[in-house]
Write an enzyme that holds these catalytic residues in place. Structure first.
Site, short mmCIF file in Angstrom:
data_model
loop_
_atom_site.label_atom_id
_atom_site.label_comp_id
_atom_site.label_asym_id
_atom_site.label_seq_id
_atom_site.Cartn_x
_atom_site.Cartn_y
_atom_site.Cartn_z
N HIS A 322 -19.63 74.87 17.13
CA HIS A 322 -18.35 74.17 17.03
C HIS A 322 -17.95 73.59 18.38
CE1 HIS A 322 -15.23 76.99 18.76
NE2 HIS A 322 -16.16 77.91 18.53
N ASP A 332 -16.67 79.41 25.27
CA ASP A 332 -16.36 79.32 23.84
C ASP A 332 -15.62 78.03 23.56
OD1 ASP A 332 -15.74 79.76 21.20
OD2 ASP A 332 -14.36 81.42 21.57
N GLU A 369 -13.02 75.29 14.33
CA GLU A 369 -13.52 76.65 14.10
C GLU A 369 -12.51 77.69 14.54
OE1 GLU A 369 -15.75 80.38 15.48
OE2 GLU A 369 -14.32 79.05 16.47
N GLU A 370 -11.82 77.40 15.64
CA GLU A 370 -10.94 78.40 16.22
C GLU A 370 -9.80 78.80 15.29
OE1 GLU A 370 -11.72 80.06 18.61
OE2 GLU A 370 -12.84 78.92 20.10
N ASP A 398 -22.54 79.74 19.36
CA ASP A 398 -21.11 79.62 19.62
C ASP A 398 -20.87 79.85 21.11
OD1 ASP A 398 -18.33 79.78 19.70
OD2 ASP A 398 -18.16 80.88 17.83
N HIS A 483 -10.76 82.85 25.64
CA HIS A 483 -9.62 82.17 25.03
C HIS A 483 -8.43 81.98 25.98
CE1 HIS A 483 -10.55 82.73 20.42
NE2 HIS A 483 -11.53 82.13 21.09
#
Length: 671
Positions: A322, A332, A369-370, A398, A483
């Site tokens: 993604h 990520d 995706e998140e 990923d 994140h």
């Protein structure tokens, strides 16, 4: 030895092997597979450039910056001689409109403490101001107030003996999915939740940008939705003009959070927890939490690139990653995007040397995706019947690189293939060993391959909804700035992969697995590994020792699977004549995984069709074997009635039947 000379020797050896081998067509492919791994084909500088470009700006799903990133991937696919196209969906996404958090300390004379909810700008990133304010995707809007209660990691067991009724729960991330933390708190009676990254888990003496550790002001954002795909189109694709359920119906379905939540920093959590009596609470400190979200129907874009197979164009080997990120996304997900583009460039070089794959290879760059694995899930739901009849395997990247150490997860029939590929690639951190040798010598993994029952990444729809064999692999693992706004190119360049050789290595292993699946005459699946894995899982069930449980049907079905696996392996080893006969064996190998799905799905979770691998009911990141049986056991232990234990037996029978169906598919015989 210079790199050009080493590459020349490498190619001469590969060519000699192919010319003097007795079976020309397989070794035609072997030559190209060896070429794919050669030093002249890899390009760490190109990987670094792609990653720098992709992570220049924050690119949350639905943003203009993410659309720019999609255009970049599309251009890269075009330059790599793929046949690219964009598949768009209109999906429900949420963004923050208002957030506030304040603490009323226990002393009456104390003034309320108002938290800024801001991450400190560190380093010299010119686009730090474009980062979306910290929030939880799909968080419930509301204003709540209550005494502070600490619930450790927010697991079910962390609420035992803790009174959180009417409280605002403080929990740290690290053991289970954040959406399950919110749900567990809600079911325990809490009115709100704040989730932080504890410095005991993610901090160090020094922090970013001096070291890899999360700064005290760092905040891990993320979704708290407990389903997969667009919440307004459960089970069908979010194409333009499609049917949608209302926001009220979405809430009634139970996958949306029942109470408001916010992510906070370790520094803010430390202040809050000082007001908690006995370290647990509730109170006497009072938290006031306010969140207002904005829900929109936004366009997302999956970028797809295709290399059509020469002999079996209707058999698909799918490689995916993604693109969207909560912030800059250097680990990520764009380490995986850079790997995907590296694989595309190498495949382009192979095509220019005359290679054509036996089966079709499809490269997919997913969006959103998140939020809830939306891009991949919508695509799988739209193409479900085609994928069910044509998909050979799905390979996922990923968080492809976050540090040293190879890790892999897969459905078990792919275990041997992963090991074989890892033996062909040099370890980027110890070039005297292969990736495989370093892997088996690691105290962390020791060759252990994980399973794909969790809902953590884009393989979920392929495995758990359709029953497509799948792989997920990476270098590293959990990383401190996950994140947060500090997951940027600087962090990767300084700490994740300074020379970008780990990116090169993961592209080599993942790409070789894709080539073997695309080019081998017989699909390199080994269901003996699958049967062995299931046998261990069944033995774990036997250890329960409950008088109402009979595991013998499950043991018998696994024995049948083992017999069928040995039979089809023997057929492959002995060789068969005729393309149709080869195709028939490959179809049996491909479709056996589908047989492990059930049209009714898991009880109370019908979207999840796979009866062997699925997420834990109480932790979406937790991979479970026999998830339906596991759910039934959890319920039976809680209520302990005759009917509840009979339901455990029913779930055992369901899995037994599915495994028996897989055995019949492998045998290729009608009864």
């Amino acid at each position: 030895m210079s790199k050009p000379i080493a590459a020349l020797i490498f190619l001469i050896a590969a060519l000699s092997y192919s010319l003097f081998s007795s079976s020309p067509k397989p070794h035609y492919y072997y030559y190209y597979h060896t070429l794919f791994l050669s030093p002249s084909f890899s390009d760490n500088a190109s990987i670094a450039l792609n990653l720098r470009t992709l992570t220049r700006r924050p690119h949350i799903a639905g943003s203009a910056a993410n659309a720019e990133a999609a255009a970049y991937v599309l251009s890269a696919f075009t330059s790599s001689s793929l046949k690219p196209h964009v598949v768009s969906y209109k999906v429900s996404l949420t963004y923050p409109l208002h957030r506030s958090l304040s603490l009323l300390p226990p002393k009456p004379s104390s003034e309320p403490i108002v938290f800024s909810l801001e991450q400190q700008h560190l380093g010299d990133n010119p686009y730090a101001d474009e980062v979306t304010p910290t929030f939880h995707g799909y968080a419930k809007s509301g204003n709540v107030s209550g005494p502070v209660a600490y619930a450790n990691y927010g697991r079910l067991e962390d609420f035992v003996g803790v009174n959180v009724s009417g409280a605002v729960v403080v929990a740290r991330y690290g053991k289970i999915y954040r959406g399950d933390i919110v749900r567990n708190a809600y079911e325990a009676g809490a009115v709100g939740v704040v989730i932080y990254t504890d410095k005991r888990d993610y901090g160090g003496h020094e922090c970013f940008p001096e070291s890899k550790w999360m700064p005290p002001s760092g905040v891990q954002v993320g979704t708290v939705y407990n389903g997969l795909g667009d919440p307004t189109t459960p089970g069908w694709a979010s194409v333009d003009g499609c049917e949608r359920v209302s926001e009220e119906d979405v809430e009634l379905r139970g996958d949306s959070p029942g109470i408001p939540s916010l992510p906070i920093s370790a520094a803010d959590a430390e202040v809050i927890l000082k007001t908690v009596v006995d370290g647990v609470g509730p109170g006497p400190g009072i938290l006031n939490l306010s969140y207002v979200g904005r829900s929109v129907i936004a366009e997302i874009e999956n970028v797809i690139g295709v290399i059509e197979g020469e002999e079996e164009p209707d058999r698909y080997v799918i490689v995916g990653n993604h693109r969207d990120a909560w912030t800059f996304g250097a680990v990520d997900p764009n380490s995986g995007t850079a790997v995907l583009l590296e694989i595309a460039q190498r495949l382009d070089k192979l095509q220019k040397r005359g290679w054509k794959p036996r089966r079709t290879i499809i490269l997919c760059n997913w969006d959103a995706e998140e939020y809830a694995l939306i891009g991949s899930t919508e695509w799988v739901e739209e193409n479900r019947e085609m994928l069910a009849s044509r998909a050979v395997a799905y390979l996922n990247a990923d968080c492809a690189v976050s540090g040293p150490g190879f890790r892999a997860s897969a459905t078990p029939q792919l275990d041997d293939l992963i090991k074989q590929a890892a033996k062909e690639v040099r370890d980027p951190d110890n070039t005297t060993q292969t990736v495989y040798e370093s892997w088996i010598g690691s105290s962390n993994s020791g060759e252990k391959i994980g399973r794909l029952g969790s809902g953590a990444s884009d393989y979920a729809s392929f495995v758990q909804h359709v029953g497509v064999p799948a792989v997920d692999m990476l270098f590293g693992g959990g990383y401190p700035v996950y994140h947060s706004m500090y997951d940027d190119f600087t962090w990767m360049e300084k700490f994740g992969d300074p020379m970008f050789q780990r990116h090169v290595a993961i592209a080599s292993v993942l790409g070789l697995v894709a080539l073997r699946l695309a080019d081998d005459e017989f699909l390199p699946f080994n269901y003996i590994s699958y049967a062995s894995e299931l046998k261990k899982n069944a033995e774990d069930l036997e250890k329960l020792g409950h008088s109402s449980i009979d595991v013998s049907p499950l043991i018998k079905s696994i024995q049948d699977l083992s017999t069928a696996a040995q039979k089809i392996n023997k057929e492959k080893e002995e060789g068969v004549k005729g393309d149709l006969r080869v195709r028939e064996i490959n179809d049996r190998l491909m479709m056996a995984e589908r047989a492990l799905t059930d049209r009714d799905g898991l009880t109370e979770r019908p979207w999840y069709k796979h009866l062997v691998y699925g997420p834990s009911k109480y932790d979406d990141y937790g991979s479970k074997s026999f998830p339906g049986v596991d759910d039934a056991i959890d319920n039976a232990k809680r209520v302990n009635t005759k009917a509840s234990w009979e339901n455990v037996q029913h779930e055992i029978w369901r899995v037994s039947r599915a495994i028996r169906h897989a055995s019949l598919v492998l045998k290729g015989e009608l009864r």
